[in-house]
Scaffold this motif. Structure first.
Motif, PDB file in Angstrom:
ATOM      1  N   ASP A  69       0.831  -1.192   0.000  1.00 21.45           N
ATOM      2  CA  ASP A  69       0.000   0.000   0.000  1.00 21.45           C
ATOM      3  C   ASP A  69       0.873   1.251   0.000  1.00 21.45           C
ATOM      4  N   GLY A  70       1.840   1.306   0.931  1.00 25.62           N
ATOM      5  CA  GLY A  70       2.699   2.479   1.031  1.00 25.62           C
ATOM      6  C   GLY A  70       3.561   2.685  -0.192  1.00 25.62           C
ATOM      7  N   SER A  71       4.151   1.610  -0.727  1.00 27.88           N
ATOM      8  CA  SER A  71       5.012   1.770  -1.898  1.00 27.88           C
ATOM      9  C   SER A  71       4.221   2.164  -3.139  1.00 27.88           C
ATOM     10  N   ALA A  72       2.967   1.720  -3.233  1.00 32.61           N
ATOM     11  CA  ALA A  72       2.121   2.148  -4.355  1.00 32.61           C
ATOM     12  C   ALA A  72       1.719   3.606  -4.202  1.00 32.61           C
ATOM     13  N   ILE A  73       1.404   4.019  -2.977  1.00 28.17           N
ATOM     14  CA  ILE A  73       1.058   5.425  -2.717  1.00 28.17           C
ATOM     15  C   ILE A  73       2.205   6.342  -3.126  1.00 28.17           C
ATOM     16  N   MET A  74       3.447   5.904  -2.899  1.00 33.30           N
ATOM     17  CA  MET A  74       4.608   6.733  -3.247  1.00 33.30           C
ATOM     18  C   MET A  74       5.022   6.587  -4.707  1.00 33.30           C
ATOM     19  N   GLY A  75       4.225   5.873  -5.509  1.00 31.23           N
ATOM     20  CA  GLY A  75       4.466   5.798  -6.941  1.00 31.23           C
ATOM     21  C   GLY A  75       5.548   4.840  -7.349  1.00 31.23           C
ATOM     22  N   LEU A  76       5.903   3.882  -6.471  1.00 31.13           N
ATOM     23  CA  LEU A  76       6.981   2.941  -6.775  1.00 31.13           C
ATOM     24  C   LEU A  76       6.489   1.707  -7.517  1.00 31.13           C
ATOM     25  N   ILE A  77       5.270   1.277  -7.223  1.00 37.67           N
ATOM     26  CA  ILE A  77       4.691   0.074  -7.842  1.00 37.67           C
ATOM     27  C   ILE A  77       3.226   0.338  -8.147  1.00 37.67           C
ATOM     28  N   PRO A  78       2.588  -0.500  -8.962  1.00 34.28           N
ATOM     29  CA  PRO A  78       1.148  -0.354  -9.182  1.00 34.28           C
ATOM     30  C   PRO A  78       0.371  -0.721  -7.916  1.00 34.28           C
ATOM     31  N   GLU A 110      -1.433  10.677  -3.417  1.00 27.32           N
ATOM     32  CA  GLU A 110      -0.671   9.589  -4.020  1.00 27.32           C
ATOM     33  C   GLU A 110       0.120  10.119  -5.208  1.00 27.32           C
ATOM     34  N   PHE A 111       1.175   9.405  -5.570  1.00 23.01           N
ATOM     35  CA  PHE A 111       1.877   9.650  -6.823  1.00 23.01           C
ATOM     36  C   PHE A 111       1.481   8.564  -7.826  1.00 23.01           C
ATOM     37  N   ALA A 112       1.449   8.918  -9.085  1.00 23.99           N
ATOM     38  CA  ALA A 112       1.104   7.963 -10.138  1.00 23.99           C
ATOM     39  C   ALA A 112       2.142   6.846 -10.197  1.00 23.99           C
ATOM     40  N   TYR A 116       8.368   7.275  -9.338  1.00 18.78           N
ATOM     41  CA  TYR A 116       9.665   7.129  -8.668  1.00 18.78           C
ATOM     42  C   TYR A 116      10.101   5.665  -8.717  1.00 18.78           C
ATOM     43  N   ARG A 117      11.400   5.451  -8.481  1.00 17.46           N
ATOM     44  CA  ARG A 117      11.946   4.100  -8.589  1.00 17.46           C
ATOM     45  C   ARG A 117      12.456   3.542  -7.261  1.00 17.46           C
ATOM     46  N   ALA A 118      12.669   4.407  -6.248  1.00 13.70           N
ATOM     47  CA  ALA A 118      13.184   3.943  -4.956  1.00 13.70           C
ATOM     48  C   ALA A 118      13.019   5.057  -3.935  1.00 13.70           C
ATOM     49  N   SER A 119      13.108   4.681  -2.668  1.00 15.24           N
ATOM     50  CA  SER A 119      13.100   5.671  -1.585  1.00 15.24           C
ATOM     51  C   SER A 119      14.424   5.596  -0.833  1.00 15.24           C
ATOM     52  N   VAL A 120      14.823   6.750  -0.287  1.00 13.65           N
ATOM     53  CA  VAL A 120      16.043   6.837   0.499  1.00 13.65           C
ATOM     54  C   VAL A 120      15.726   7.601   1.778  1.00 13.65           C
ATOM     55  N   VAL A 121      16.178   7.071   2.913  1.00 12.06           N
ATOM     56  CA  VAL A 121      15.997   7.756   4.195  1.00 12.06           C
ATOM     57  C   VAL A 121      17.317   7.724   4.953  1.00 12.06           C
ATOM     58  N   THR A 168       3.002   7.725   7.220  1.00 18.37           N
ATOM     59  CA  THR A 168       4.309   8.195   6.761  1.00 18.37           C
ATOM     60  C   THR A 168       4.417   8.219   5.245  1.00 18.37           C
ATOM     61  N   CYS A 169       3.704   7.343   4.565  1.00 19.14           N
ATOM     62  CA  CYS A 169       3.768   7.318   3.102  1.00 19.14           C
ATOM     63  C   CYS A 169       2.962   8.459   2.482  1.00 19.14           C
ATOM     64  N   SER A 170       1.671   8.548   2.818  1.00 21.25           N
ATOM     65  CA  SER A 170       0.820   9.561   2.205  1.00 21.25           C
ATOM     66  C   SER A 170       0.914  10.905   2.917  1.00 21.25           C
ATOM     67  N   ASP A 171       0.613  10.925   4.227  1.00 18.01           N
ATOM     68  CA  ASP A 171       0.482  12.193   4.940  1.00 18.01           C
ATOM     69  C   ASP A 171       1.806  12.923   5.123  1.00 18.01           C
ATOM     70  N   LEU A 172       2.889  12.187   5.324  1.00 19.31           N
ATOM     71  CA  LEU A 172       4.162  12.830   5.651  1.00 19.31           C
ATOM     72  C   LEU A 172       5.106  12.957   4.456  1.00 19.31           C
ATOM     73  N   THR A 173       4.950  12.097   3.465  1.00 20.29           N
ATOM     74  CA  THR A 173       5.856  12.151   2.319  1.00 20.29           C
ATOM     75  C   THR A 173       5.154  12.740   1.095  1.00 20.29           C
ATOM     76  N   VAL A 174       4.152  12.041   0.572  1.00 16.22           N
ATOM     77  CA  VAL A 174       3.504  12.500  -0.657  1.00 16.22           C
ATOM     78  C   VAL A 174       2.781  13.822  -0.442  1.00 16.22           C
ATOM     79  N   GLN A 175       1.994  13.927   0.618  1.00 19.26           N
ATOM     80  CA  GLN A 175       1.232  15.145   0.880  1.00 19.26           C
ATOM     81  C   GLN A 175       2.146  16.364   0.988  1.00 19.26           C
ATOM     82  N   VAL A 176       3.252  16.223   1.699  1.00 18.53           N
ATOM     83  CA  VAL A 176       4.166  17.357   1.897  1.00 18.53           C
ATOM     84  C   VAL A 176       4.910  17.698   0.617  1.00 18.53           C
ATOM     85  N   MET A 177       5.292  16.679  -0.157  1.00 17.20           N
ATOM     86  CA  MET A 177       5.955  16.953  -1.432  1.00 17.20           C
ATOM     87  C   MET A 177       5.029  17.679  -2.391  1.00 17.20           C
ATOM     88  N   LYS A 178       3.773  17.277  -2.433  1.00 19.07           N
ATOM     89  CA  LYS A 178       2.827  17.903  -3.362  1.00 19.07           C
ATOM     90  C   LYS A 178       2.418  19.305  -2.929  1.00 19.07           C
TER      91      LYS A 178
END
Length: 318
Positions: A69-78, A110-112, A116-121, A168-178
């Motif tokens: 769910d999280g990796s799809a929300i961040m646009g990494l996988i379908p 969400e990202f389409a 993106y291809r990977a995440s780094v923290v 952390t995937c939608s609210d803290l990463t994608v939402q803030v980036m958008k």
């Protein structure tokens, strides 16, 4: 920007328990940053944040993301059909029906797929890459000062877009980036069940480029507001038995000022919200006097702000 200096300032100003976490989503063709390592087992994005705040720098291609769910929300996988449909939220009994589940899914950021291809923290102080966002694990009081600092330069109140889902995937990463706006999250089912975030902690994320302005505002607040609030300077000297049998109706406040201690600095007059006090000239120079005790609400601002500890408030029966 110097990440070590940024992290040091944030830790000192907010007295952070955990390192701020730098987060970047890598685009296709973008090289893996230096000194980040793939975990030996797949992790959820929220688990990676927990590991990073403890000092680990982590690179996660899709195969190392444990939460589909999280990796799809961040646009990494379908997004899988079952996750997209909302069925799993009903099976987990986190939502009551499919209509509400679909509404929640449709409203989150969400990202389409394939964006993106990977995440780094990484801990901010160790990040050898330019983050998209920086995520904090905070106590509510620390989150309050971040809000105050954000308002310091603009006067704007904070408006957050959050829920108890996909934190952390939608609210803290994608939402803030958008949105390019600070956002808060109280965690979600997965983040609470799979990481060691305590019951008394919350998350806050800010766009990376806004960190210097946030820190400068925190430095201004640290001159006076932060230390005073943490010292609880407006606590009345006696707060027990406040509803004891000796309580009487018809009391008024008596403002007692020790004239030998008053140095005439005028801070009490300046801070009093109701003009209870004023300065008067005496043989020993200007001194504060109470001229409108009937207006005093016992806010204790004058008591807390007096550098000489010259003011006391008393409740007197009429």
């Amino acid at each position: 920007m110097n990440h070590q200096e940024l992290s040091r300032d944030l830790k000192e100003l907010l007295t952070l328990r955990w390192s701020p976490v730098a987060v970047r989503l890598l685009k296709h063709g973008e090289e893996k940053p230096a000194n980040v390592f793939e975990p030996s087992v797949p992790l959820r994005h929220c688990q990676a944040i927990t590991a990073a705040r403890r000092g680990n720098s982590i690179y996660m291609p899709p195969a190392k993301h444990a939460c589909p769910d999280g990796s799809a929300i961040m646009g990494l996988i379908p997004m899988s059909p079952k996750l997209r449909s909302g069925e799993l939220y009903l099976l987990f009994k986190k939502l009551p029906n499919i209509e509400i589940a679909r509404k929640m899914i449709a409203s989150r950021s969400e990202f389409a797929t394939g964006t993106y291809r990977a995440s780094v923290v990484a801990p901010l102080e160790d990040a050898e890459f330019t983050p998209d966002v920086v995520i904090f694990t905070l106590y509510p009081e620390q989150a309050m000062w971040c809000c105050c600092a954000s308002s310091y330069g603009s006067g704007d109140r904070q408006v957050f877009n959050t829920s108890g889902f996909n934190s952390t995937c939608s609210d803290l990463t994608v939402q803030v980036m958008k949105s390019q706006r600070m956002n808060i999250s109280f965690g979600c089912y997965g983040a609470r069940a799979i990481s060691d975030i305590s019951d008394f902690e919350t998350y806050l994320a800010i766009p990376y480029d806004q960190l210097p302005a946030l820190i400068e505002s925190l430095k201004k607040l640290a001159v006076k507001s932060i230390p005073e609030a943490r010292r609880k300077i407006y606590m009345p000297p006696v707060i027990d038995n406040v509803s004891g049998p000796e309580h009487q109706e018809g009391c008024h406040v008596s403002v007692r000022i020790q004239q030998d201690r008053c140095n005439g600095c005028e801070l009490c007059v300046a801070f009093c919200p109701d003009a209870v006090l004023e300065m008067r000239e005496t043989a020993n120079g200007p001194k504060a006097v109470a001229v409108a005790e009937e207006k005093c609400s016992s806010c204790y601002t004058c008591v807390g702000q007096c550098p000489q500890k010259a003011i006391q408030l008393e409740q007197r029966a009429n």
